[in-house]
Design an enzyme around this catalytic site. Structure first.
Site, PDB file in Angstrom:
ATOM      1  N   TYR A 181       0.841  -1.203   0.000  1.00  0.00           N
ATOM      2  CA  TYR A 181       0.000   0.000   0.000  1.00  0.00           C
ATOM      3  C   TYR A 181       0.871   1.246   0.000  1.00  0.00           C
ATOM      4  O   TYR A 181       2.028   1.219   0.413  1.00  0.00           O
ATOM      5  CB  TYR A 181      -0.961   0.015   1.192  1.00  0.00           C
ATOM      6  CG  TYR A 181      -0.324   0.290   2.538  1.00  0.00           C
ATOM      7  CD1 TYR A 181       0.115  -0.757   3.336  1.00  0.00           C
ATOM      8  CD2 TYR A 181      -0.162   1.595   2.996  1.00  0.00           C
ATOM      9  CE1 TYR A 181       0.692  -0.514   4.573  1.00  0.00           C
ATOM     10  CE2 TYR A 181       0.420   1.844   4.234  1.00  0.00           C
ATOM     11  CZ  TYR A 181       0.849   0.786   5.018  1.00  0.00           C
ATOM     12  OH  TYR A 181       1.424   1.028   6.225  1.00  0.00           O
ATOM     13  N   CYS A 182       0.289   2.328  -0.473  1.00  0.00           N
ATOM     14  CA  CYS A 182       0.918   3.644  -0.399  1.00  0.00           C
ATOM     15  C   CYS A 182      -0.224   4.655  -0.268  1.00  0.00           C
ATOM     16  O   CYS A 182      -1.367   4.282  -0.045  1.00  0.00           O
ATOM     17  CB  CYS A 182       1.808   3.912  -1.603  1.00  0.00           C
ATOM     18  SG  CYS A 182       0.930   3.930  -3.172  1.00  0.00           S
ATOM     19  N   THR A 183       0.084   5.939  -0.392  1.00  0.00           N
ATOM     20  CA  THR A 183      -0.920   6.967  -0.110  1.00  0.00           C
ATOM     21  C   THR A 183      -2.150   6.855  -1.002  1.00  0.00           C
ATOM     22  O   THR A 183      -3.283   6.783  -0.519  1.00  0.00           O
ATOM     23  CB  THR A 183      -0.295   8.368  -0.274  1.00  0.00           C
ATOM     24  OG1 THR A 183       0.971   8.378   0.366  1.00  0.00           O
ATOM     25  CG2 THR A 183      -1.197   9.438   0.314  1.00  0.00           C
TER      26      THR A 183
END
Ligand SMILES: [Zn+2]
Ligand SMILES: [Zn+2]
Length: 301
Positions: A181-183
């Protein structure tokens, strides 16, 4: 009736080959200026990424215009509300890559990326007893103030370091079910591609990133705040009763998670300092920095 001057903020990206991307960027800047859109847009041969805002009716026109282009007809826009003038100017820049990775092999996230996992599926995973590894693909200063529960975080200052860090720290998860995951998802498109290229068998990427997950499940799957790359610096994800602080003041160690920049302009490091220590340390990160006056002219070579 309440009148609001609030802006609509749009976050979006799409990996799609743009022919003559530098020219596209130039034309796109003209379009944004004409509309009165503000914010920051990156254009690369591999696609487009924007964080923009403006009065609602203007951002709606922008979305319609983008969807009218066959290349971006399925573009997903994440919308939120922000104060008027969240962005002061408009920048449209051409860059070699949307997210700089400089990987030695060609990466096309549409071909090499991990499968999408939707927020509801991730929530179900957390609620079940299934074994999975969730990996934070953001930089360390982002993960420091907020992350998914039990997430693996990396000592990464820059996304370019990812391939090396995968070799050093993540290969033990190669045969596990891995969620990245990331932003907002854009970095995971490439990060999940890297994992797959390195032989990871079962790779998923969180569709829409923390932004979308947080809108759907502001419960306790996320811990802390979300770091964002605009004037706000951090935003809450969880509902007030589910909020907690996971970071500490650099100087005294109490629970605190607001970033400031070190007072010494030559240092300018982003640091977490509590209100008491801000006074005690004069907004400095160290003894040395505390003694320097604010905005001291940087020494030029
Ligand atoms: Zn402190
Ligand atoms: Zn400093």
């Amino acid at each position: 009736m309440t009148e609001t001057n609030d802006w609509q903020i749009l976050l979006y990206y799409k990996y799609a080959y743009i022919e003559n991307a530098a020219q596209f960027a130039y034309n796109h800047l003209k379009l944004c200026k004409k509309l009165g859109i503000k914010g920051r847009i990156l254009v690369a041969d591999e696609g487009i990424n924007g964080t923009i805002g403006g009065p609602k009716e203007i951002t709606e026109i922008y979305m319609q215009l983008m969807h009218a282009d066959p290349l971006f007809e399925d573009m997903e826009f994440k919308t939120s509300t922000g104060p008027a003038d969240t962005f002061k100017k408009i920048f449209v820049r051409y860059r070699k890559e949307l997210v700089t990775l400089e990987y030695p092999e060609m990466i096309d996230p549409n071909v090499h990326g991990g499968k999408y996992i939707e927020p509801t599926q991730l929530k179900d995973l957390y609620d079940s007893n299934e074994d999975f590894v969730i990996i934070d693909m953001r930089n360390d200063y982002e993960a420091q103030i907020g992350k998914f529960k039990n997430a693996v975080t990396l000592p990464m200052q820059n996304f370019k370091e990812l391939p090396e860090l995968v070799d050093e720290q993540l290969m033990k998860f190669k045969d596990k079910k891995v969620i990245t995951y990331c932003t907002g998802g854009i970095r995971c498109e490439k990060a999940s591609s890297v994992l797959k290229k390195k032989g990871f068998a079962n790779v998923y990427q969180l569709h829409g990133g923390v932004h979308v997950f947080g809108q759907e499940y502001p419960d306790n799957y996320w811990e802390g705040k979300l770091y964002v790359f605009d004037e706000r610096v951090t935003i809450p994800i969880n509902t007030p009763e589910n909020r907690k602080i996971i970071a500490k003041c650099l100087h005294c160690g109490i629970a605190w998670d607001d970033y400031i920049n070190c007072i010494n302009a030559e240092c300018n490091k982003q640091i977490i300092v509590c209100p008491d220590c801000r006074i005690k340390w004069n907004d400095g990160c160290s003894d040395d920095c505390s003694k320097k006056p604010r905005n001291a002219a940087p020494v030029s070579a």
